[in-house]
Design an enzyme around this catalytic site. Sequence first.
Site, mmCIF file in Angstrom:
data_model
loop_
_atom_site.group_PDB
_atom_site.id
_atom_site.type_symbol
_atom_site.label_atom_id
_atom_site.label_comp_id
_atom_site.label_asym_id
_atom_site.label_seq_id
_atom_site.Cartn_x
_atom_site.Cartn_y
_atom_site.Cartn_z
ATOM 1 N N SER A 51 0.773 -1.190 0.084
ATOM 2 C CA SER A 51 -0.041 -0.040 -0.007
ATOM 3 C C SER A 51 0.843 1.169 -0.072
ATOM 4 C CB SER A 51 -0.882 0.042 1.228
ATOM 5 O OG SER A 51 -0.079 -0.265 2.365
ATOM 6 N N ALA B 110 3.170 2.434 -5.400
ATOM 7 C CA ALA B 110 2.910 1.473 -6.377
ATOM 8 C C ALA B 110 1.608 0.888 -6.083
ATOM 9 C CB ALA B 110 3.967 0.526 -6.499
ATOM 10 N N THR C 81 6.954 4.221 1.221
ATOM 11 C CA THR C 81 6.790 5.690 0.476
ATOM 12 C C THR C 81 6.636 6.845 1.316
ATOM 13 O OG1 THR C 81 5.583 4.526 -1.080
ATOM 14 C CG2 THR C 81 4.906 6.606 -0.863
ATOM 15 N N TRP D 262 8.323 7.697 3.949
ATOM 16 C CA TRP D 262 9.426 8.125 4.394
ATOM 17 C C TRP D 262 10.261 8.924 3.379
ATOM 18 C CZ3 TRP D 262 10.197 7.951 9.332
ATOM 19 C CH2 TRP D 262 9.431 6.933 10.276
ATOM 20 N N GLU E 151 19.144 16.542 -7.410
ATOM 21 C CA GLU E 151 19.976 15.590 -6.656
ATOM 22 C C GLU E 151 21.130 15.032 -7.301
ATOM 23 O OE1 GLU E 151 16.868 13.126 -5.042
ATOM 24 O OE2 GLU E 151 16.029 14.400 -3.813
ATOM 25 N N ASP F 34 9.305 -9.358 1.482
ATOM 26 C CA ASP F 34 8.065 -10.627 1.308
ATOM 27 C C ASP F 34 7.820 -10.950 -0.197
ATOM 28 O OD1 ASP F 34 8.344 -10.371 3.988
ATOM 29 O OD2 ASP F 34 6.648 -8.955 4.065
ATOM 30 N N HIS G 191 22.488 4.426 0.420
ATOM 31 C CA HIS G 191 22.335 5.702 0.404
ATOM 32 C C HIS G 191 23.430 6.226 1.159
ATOM 33 C CE1 HIS G 191 20.650 10.050 1.104
ATOM 34 N NE2 HIS G 191 19.977 9.634 0.207
ATOM 35 N N ARG H 162 24.597 8.318 -7.002
ATOM 36 C CA ARG H 162 24.814 7.820 -5.319
ATOM 37 C C ARG H 162 25.885 6.799 -5.137
ATOM 38 N NH1 ARG H 162 18.736 7.143 -3.506
ATOM 39 N NH2 ARG H 162 19.018 9.231 -3.635
ATOM 40 N N HIS I 149 19.495 1.266 1.502
ATOM 41 C CA HIS I 149 18.541 2.138 1.123
ATOM 42 C C HIS I 149 17.333 1.628 -0.182
ATOM 43 C CE1 HIS I 149 16.596 6.022 0.579
ATOM 44 N NE2 HIS I 149 17.068 6.062 -0.745
ATOM 45 N N ARG J 20 20.216 3.059 -8.930
ATOM 46 C CA ARG J 20 19.236 3.942 -9.245
ATOM 47 C C ARG J 20 19.325 5.524 -9.312
ATOM 48 N NH1 ARG J 20 15.572 6.599 -5.927
ATOM 49 N NH2 ARG J 20 16.152 5.401 -4.152
ATOM 50 N N SER K 273 12.353 6.636 -7.979
ATOM 51 C CA SER K 273 11.737 5.442 -7.449
ATOM 52 C C SER K 273 10.245 5.520 -7.220
ATOM 53 C CB SER K 273 12.122 5.192 -6.047
ATOM 54 O OG SER K 273 12.280 5.958 -5.327
ATOM 55 N N LEU K 274 9.900 7.026 -6.723
ATOM 56 C CA LEU K 274 8.310 7.104 -6.635
ATOM 57 C C LEU K 274 7.887 7.331 -7.981
ATOM 58 C CD1 LEU K 274 8.374 9.879 -3.619
ATOM 59 C CD2 LEU K 274 7.465 7.626 -3.701
HETATM 60 C C1 SIN Z 1 16.741 11.089 -0.870
HETATM 61 O O1 SIN Z 1 15.998 12.033 -0.539
HETATM 62 O O2 SIN Z 1 18.095 11.359 -0.710
HETATM 63 C C2 SIN Z 1 16.274 9.882 -1.357
HETATM 64 C C3 SIN Z 1 15.690 9.957 -2.482
HETATM 65 C C4 SIN Z 1 15.654 8.804 -3.394
HETATM 66 O O3 SIN Z 1 15.944 7.705 -2.599
HETATM 67 O O4 SIN Z 1 15.721 8.866 -4.272
#
Ligand code: SIN
Length: 558
Positions: free
Chosen positions: A34, A37, A65, A67, A136, A236, A257, A306, A365, A400, A405-406
Site C-alpha cells: 500500500s 505503487a 513511501t 519516508w 539531486e 516478502d 544511500h 549515489r 536504502h 538507481r 523510485s516514486l
Molecule cells: C533522498 O531524498 O536522498 C532519497 C531520495 C531517493 O531515494 O531517491
Amino acid sequence: MTTVAAAPVTGLPLRLSAPEPGWELTADVCVVGSGVAGLCVALHARAAGLSVAVVTKVRADAGSTRWAQGGIAAVLDPTDSPEAHARDTEVAGVGLCETAAVDVLVHEGPGRLRQLIEWGAAFDRDPSGRLLLTREGGHSADRIVHAGGDATGSEVQRTLQDAVRADPLVTLVEHAMVLDLLTDADGRAAGVTLHVLGEGSADGVGAVRARAVVLATGGMGQVYAATTNPSVSTGDGVALGLRAGAVATDLEFVQFHPTSLWLGPGVRGQQPLVSEALRGEGAVLRDGTGERFMLGVHPMAELAPRDVVAKAITGVQLRDGVPHVWLDAREVPRVAERFPTITASCRSAGIDPATDLVPVTPAAHYASGGLVTDLAGRTTVPGLYACGEVACTGVHGANRLASNSLLEGLVFAARIGAELARALPPAMPAVVAPAVPSGLLDPAGRREVTDTMSARVGALRSGAGLAEATGRLAALAAGLGPEVPPGVAGWEATDLLTVAAALATAAAAREETRGCHWREDHPGTEEAWRVHLDLRLDRDGALTVARRPVGTPVVPPW
Ligand code: SIN
C-alpha cells in the site's frame, strides 16, 4: 588472485502457508502492498471498473513511501528534456538500464505527476504558483518536485490513501502478511494466502482469490542490520515470487544511500535519512580534517551519482578508521524551513544542521533489482504482476538515479492498470491444492542473517567474504525446521533468509565492480559483465543463476 567458490544455497522453502486457508475474500484484482505503487495500481484498476482488494502487512502507511524525502524526478522545465533525464538515468545505471523502460519512465513521468496533482497532492510552489524544482545526485538539471520541504513521500501517501479509502469498491485489509501465491492448474496466479491479525471472520491464515495478483510490497532493506527502510521492508514480495517460480534479477545492486544520520556504533534497524536534496541545495561533505573530499573524486562532486558518493564516503571511513564523515549544511539557506524532517531528526540527536556539522554514513536504502517485469508489469508467472521497488523493470540498472523510485511506481502502476483492463481472464481461475508448507527459519536466526549481510554483503564486497556469507546462509537453510511454529516472526525471518541467499548468490557470481556492486577483488567494470543475473528457485529449493544480456526479454507472452 585466489578465487573462492561461493557455496550454492539449497533447501530454501517453496511454501510457507497451510494448504487449507481458513477464510476467503474475492476481488478482480489483489494488490499486495500500500505504498505509491500498490495504491496507484488500485486506483487505475478501479478506473477500469475492476474490484480491488489491497492487502498490506501493517498499517497502510507503514511502508517506504511515507519516508521518502527528496521527491519525484520529472521533466517539467522547458529548458530540460526527457532525453537529458534518460541520459542521467542511464549514466547512473552504468550500462545495465533497459533503454525501452527508461524511455517509458521519462516520457510518461510528467503526465503521471500531473495526475497525482489532480488527485490532490500539494507540491511546494513559489509565490507565483510555479512548482519548485530542486536537484539531486546524478541529475544534470533541476527536476525534483518536492512537498513539505523534505516530506514528499508523506504527501504522496496521504493523497493516495485518501483516494483509495473514498472508494467503496476497494477493500483494504491491514495487518495482513502475504505468504504464498495461489495458482490454477496451468500455473496462472489465482490469488494469495495471507495471515491476518484481525477480528471476526478474517483472522489467521486465509486467502484472497483474484483474477490477477499485483505485488507492490516494496524493498528488502531489513536484510541488513542498518537501513533507511522501515521495519516492514523484509523482501516478502521477492521471496514469494521466487517461491512461485518467478525470475528475480539485478538483486546484487543494493543501493547504499550515502548519507544516513550516524547515531552511534552498533545501531540496528531503520536509521534517519539525510536527503540528497540537502546537497542539491548546497550542503557539502567533509572528512575529519574539514577537507571536501568529493572535489577530487568526480566532476559533479557531492552531486555525483549515489554509488560514487557512497563509495567515496566508505573509502574515507576505511582510510581514516572512522565510523562516519561530516555533512556541512551550514551554508544552506533557511535549512530548518526547507528541510523540517531532517532538522527534527538531527535535533533529536542533539545536532542543529544550521550551526553544526552532521555525522553521516552510508546505509542500505534501495533494491535496484527485484522480480523481473516487462513494460506492462508482467512477471514471468502468468497473472502475476510486480510494481515499484519489488519489481525490476530495468529502469535502474546497476544503480538507481535519485528520485526515480516514486516516479517508477507512478508510471508503471498506470501501465499495469491498462493491462488489467485489457487482459484479465474472464472467470476466476480455479485454485489447485497447494503443496504442504516447508520448515521455517527460527526467528532467533534472523540476527545471523542481517549480521552476515552487513559484514560480508555490504557496500564493499570480496569473493572470500561472499563465499563465507553464502556458506552461513546455506547452513541456516539446511536447518529450517518443521518445529518452528507458523507466525509472522518465523515467516519474516524465512523471507529474509530467502532474499539474503538470492542477493548474496548474485553478488558472489558477479566478478566485477559496477554501480552499487563494489568488489575489492574485482575493481574494474567489464564489458563481458554487461548482463543481468537472473535468479530462480528451482523446484528442489536450490537457487540458480543465469546470465542474460541487456536488451534480452525474459518475460514470455501470456
Ligand atoms: C533522498 O531524498 O536522498 C532519497 C531520495 C531517493 O531515494 O531517491
